[in-house]
Design a protein around this motif. Structure first.
Motif, PDB file in Angstrom:
ATOM      1  N   ARG A 104       4.650  -4.206   2.802  1.00  0.00           N
ATOM      2  CA  ARG A 104       4.540  -2.902   2.144  1.00  0.00           C
ATOM      3  C   ARG A 104       3.067  -2.501   2.060  1.00  0.00           C
ATOM      4  N   LEU A 105       2.839  -1.222   2.314  1.00  0.00           N
ATOM      5  CA  LEU A 105       1.486  -0.693   2.335  1.00  0.00           C
ATOM      6  C   LEU A 105       1.173   0.066   1.049  1.00  0.00           C
ATOM      7  N   THR A 106      -0.075  -0.045   0.621  1.00  0.00           N
ATOM      8  CA  THR A 106      -0.595   0.744  -0.492  1.00  0.00           C
ATOM      9  C   THR A 106      -1.845   1.453  -0.002  1.00  0.00           C
ATOM     10  N   PHE A 107      -1.871   2.771  -0.135  1.00  0.00           N
ATOM     11  CA  PHE A 107      -2.990   3.563   0.362  1.00  0.00           C
ATOM     12  C   PHE A 107      -3.813   4.116  -0.792  1.00  0.00           C
ATOM     13  N   ALA A 108      -5.116   4.187  -0.589  1.00  0.00           N
ATOM     14  CA  ALA A 108      -5.943   4.993  -1.470  1.00  0.00           C
ATOM     15  C   ALA A 108      -5.624   6.466  -1.201  1.00  0.00           C
ATOM     16  N   ALA A 109      -5.819   7.303  -2.212  1.00  0.00           N
ATOM     17  CA  ALA A 109      -5.460   8.716  -2.068  1.00  0.00           C
ATOM     18  C   ALA A 109      -6.185   9.374  -0.898  1.00  0.00           C
ATOM     19  N   PHE A 110      -7.453   9.029  -0.737  1.00  0.00           N
ATOM     20  CA  PHE A 110      -8.231   9.684   0.325  1.00  0.00           C
ATOM     21  C   PHE A 110      -7.779   9.249   1.715  1.00  0.00           C
ATOM     22  N   ALA A 111      -7.071   8.111   1.783  1.00  0.00           N
ATOM     23  CA  ALA A 111      -6.721   7.541   3.076  1.00  0.00           C
ATOM     24  C   ALA A 111      -5.389   8.052   3.634  1.00  0.00           C
ATOM     25  N   VAL A 112      -4.635   8.709   2.792  1.00  0.00           N
ATOM     26  CA  VAL A 112      -3.324   9.191   3.251  1.00  0.00           C
ATOM     27  C   VAL A 112      -3.514  10.242   4.337  1.00  0.00           C
ATOM     28  N   GLY A 113      -2.842   9.996   5.458  1.00  0.00           N
ATOM     29  CA  GLY A 113      -2.874  10.976   6.536  1.00  0.00           C
ATOM     30  C   GLY A 113      -3.732  10.573   7.714  1.00  0.00           C
ATOM     31  N   ARG A 114      -4.897   9.992   7.453  1.00  0.00           N
ATOM     32  CA  ARG A 114      -5.801   9.655   8.564  1.00  0.00           C
ATOM     33  C   ARG A 114      -5.941   8.160   8.795  1.00  0.00           C
ATOM     34  N   VAL A 136       7.931 -15.094  -6.875  1.00  0.00           N
ATOM     35  CA  VAL A 136       8.225 -13.671  -6.986  1.00  0.00           C
ATOM     36  C   VAL A 136       6.981 -12.816  -6.691  1.00  0.00           C
ATOM     37  N   TRP A 137       5.836 -13.408  -6.808  1.00  0.00           N
ATOM     38  CA  TRP A 137       4.601 -12.671  -6.533  1.00  0.00           C
ATOM     39  C   TRP A 137       4.529 -12.224  -5.071  1.00  0.00           C
ATOM     40  N   LEU A 138       5.271 -12.937  -4.209  1.00  0.00           N
ATOM     41  CA  LEU A 138       5.328 -12.539  -2.809  1.00  0.00           C
ATOM     42  C   LEU A 138       5.928 -11.150  -2.634  1.00  0.00           C
ATOM     43  N   LEU A 139       6.747 -10.733  -3.589  1.00  0.00           N
ATOM     44  CA  LEU A 139       7.450  -9.457  -3.464  1.00  0.00           C
ATOM     45  C   LEU A 139       6.724  -8.310  -4.145  1.00  0.00           C
ATOM     46  N   GLU A 140       5.589  -8.589  -4.757  1.00  0.00           N
ATOM     47  CA  GLU A 140       4.838  -7.530  -5.429  1.00  0.00           C
ATOM     48  C   GLU A 140       4.010  -6.741  -4.422  1.00  0.00           C
ATOM     49  N   THR A 141       3.846  -5.450  -4.706  1.00  0.00           N
ATOM     50  CA  THR A 141       2.975  -4.656  -3.851  1.00  0.00           C
ATOM     51  C   THR A 141       1.525  -5.068  -4.060  1.00  0.00           C
ATOM     52  N   CYS A 142       0.690  -4.705  -3.117  1.00  0.00           N
ATOM     53  CA  CYS A 142      -0.726  -5.022  -3.242  1.00  0.00           C
ATOM     54  C   CYS A 142      -1.456  -3.863  -3.905  1.00  0.00           C
ATOM     55  N   ASP A 143      -2.656  -4.147  -4.402  1.00  0.00           N
ATOM     56  CA  ASP A 143      -3.478  -3.059  -4.894  1.00  0.00           C
ATOM     57  C   ASP A 143      -4.865  -3.165  -4.276  1.00  0.00           C
ATOM     58  N   GLY A 154     -24.400   2.896  -5.515  1.00  0.00           N
ATOM     59  CA  GLY A 154     -24.347   1.467  -5.755  1.00  0.00           C
ATOM     60  C   GLY A 154     -23.708   0.652  -4.651  1.00  0.00           C
ATOM     61  N   LYS A 155     -23.444   1.282  -3.512  1.00  0.00           N
ATOM     62  CA  LYS A 155     -22.838   0.579  -2.381  1.00  0.00           C
ATOM     63  C   LYS A 155     -21.528  -0.090  -2.772  1.00  0.00           C
ATOM     64  N   GLU A 156     -20.792   0.552  -3.625  1.00  0.00           N
ATOM     65  CA  GLU A 156     -19.498   0.009  -4.029  1.00  0.00           C
ATOM     66  C   GLU A 156     -18.528   0.020  -2.851  1.00  0.00           C
ATOM     67  N   ARG A 157     -17.766  -1.052  -2.741  1.00  0.00           N
ATOM     68  CA  ARG A 157     -16.746  -1.116  -1.710  1.00  0.00           C
ATOM     69  C   ARG A 157     -15.475  -0.441  -2.222  1.00  0.00           C
ATOM     70  N   LEU A 158     -14.985   0.495  -1.435  1.00  0.00           N
ATOM     71  CA  LEU A 158     -13.784   1.242  -1.813  1.00  0.00           C
ATOM     72  C   LEU A 158     -12.595   0.778  -0.992  1.00  0.00           C
ATOM     73  N   GLY A 159     -11.475   0.598  -1.672  1.00  0.00           N
ATOM     74  CA  GLY A 159     -10.271   0.214  -0.977  1.00  0.00           C
ATOM     75  C   GLY A 159      -9.703   1.358  -0.161  1.00  0.00           C
ATOM     76  N   ILE A 160      -9.189   1.037   1.003  1.00  0.00           N
ATOM     77  CA  ILE A 160      -8.583   2.037   1.883  1.00  0.00           C
ATOM     78  C   ILE A 160      -7.070   1.856   1.913  1.00  0.00           C
ATOM     79  N   VAL A 161      -6.636   0.680   2.304  1.00  0.00           N
ATOM     80  CA  VAL A 161      -5.212   0.384   2.429  1.00  0.00           C
ATOM     81  C   VAL A 161      -5.049  -1.122   2.404  1.00  0.00           C
ATOM     82  N   CYS A 162      -3.922  -1.576   1.881  1.00  0.00           N
ATOM     83  CA  CYS A 162      -3.611  -3.002   1.911  1.00  0.00           C
ATOM     84  C   CYS A 162      -2.152  -3.182   2.280  1.00  0.00           C
ATOM     85  N   ILE A 163      -1.839  -4.409   2.696  1.00  0.00           N
ATOM     86  CA  ILE A 163      -0.467  -4.724   3.090  1.00  0.00           C
ATOM     87  C   ILE A 163      -0.059  -6.015   2.397  1.00  0.00           C
ATOM     88  N   SER A 164       1.103  -6.001   1.783  1.00  0.00           N
ATOM     89  CA  SER A 164       1.604  -7.168   1.068  1.00  0.00           C
ATOM     90  C   SER A 164       2.285  -8.113   2.047  1.00  0.00           C
TER      91      SER A 164
END
Length: 132
Positions: free
Chosen positions: A59-69, A106-113, A45-55
């Motif tokens: 602060r960084l949030t990584f997808a599981a597959f993205a950790v390491g590379r 306070v939303w400025l201090l929340e992590t991203c998803d 379905g050509k779904e877009r998958l998240g890789i990493v984001c920065i708040s």
């Protein structure tokens, strides 16, 4: 109005590295979350998958597959980077950056998803092809 432009894609050999750039323009850029996503042929379905984001507070949030590379930085509000190491043929696809916000209080201090529905503004994408 927020505007995002990706660059840096291209043809890379397996095992190589690549740095993608996302240039942001608009107001209050420091209040936005920036995320990197990809659309790869093997995902139905050509779904877009998240890789990493920065708040906004870096602060960084990584997808599981993205950790390491994969890694991401945003040294100034105008530009975000995606670093990809040890590229594999399965990394071939369209890579997008996107922004969520502007955040306030306070939303400025929340992590991203990495839920795509959170992001209101998207770039046009940059193609990454990994092949020998």
């Amino acid at each position: 109005q927020l505007h995002l432009v990706e660059s840096g894609g291209g043809l890379v050999q397996p095992g190589g590295s690549l740095t993608l750039s996302c240039r942001l323009s608009g107001l209050e850029l420091e209040r936005y979350v920036v995320g990197w996503f990809r659309q790869v042929p093997q995902v139905p379905g050509k779904e877009r998958l998240g890789i990493v984001c920065i708040s906004p507070d870096k602060r960084l949030t990584f997808a599981a597959f993205a950790v390491g590379r994969f890694n991401m930085s945003r040294d100034d509000p105008n530009t975000a980077y995606l670093y990809i190491n040890d590229l594999k043929p399965d990394d071939t696809g369209l890579y997008y950056c996107a922004a969520e916000g502007p955040r306030r209080g306070v939303w400025l201090l929340e992590t991203c998803d990495l839920s795509t529905y959170e992001y209101q503004t998207w770039g046009q994408g940059t193609q990454v092809t990994v092949s020998s």
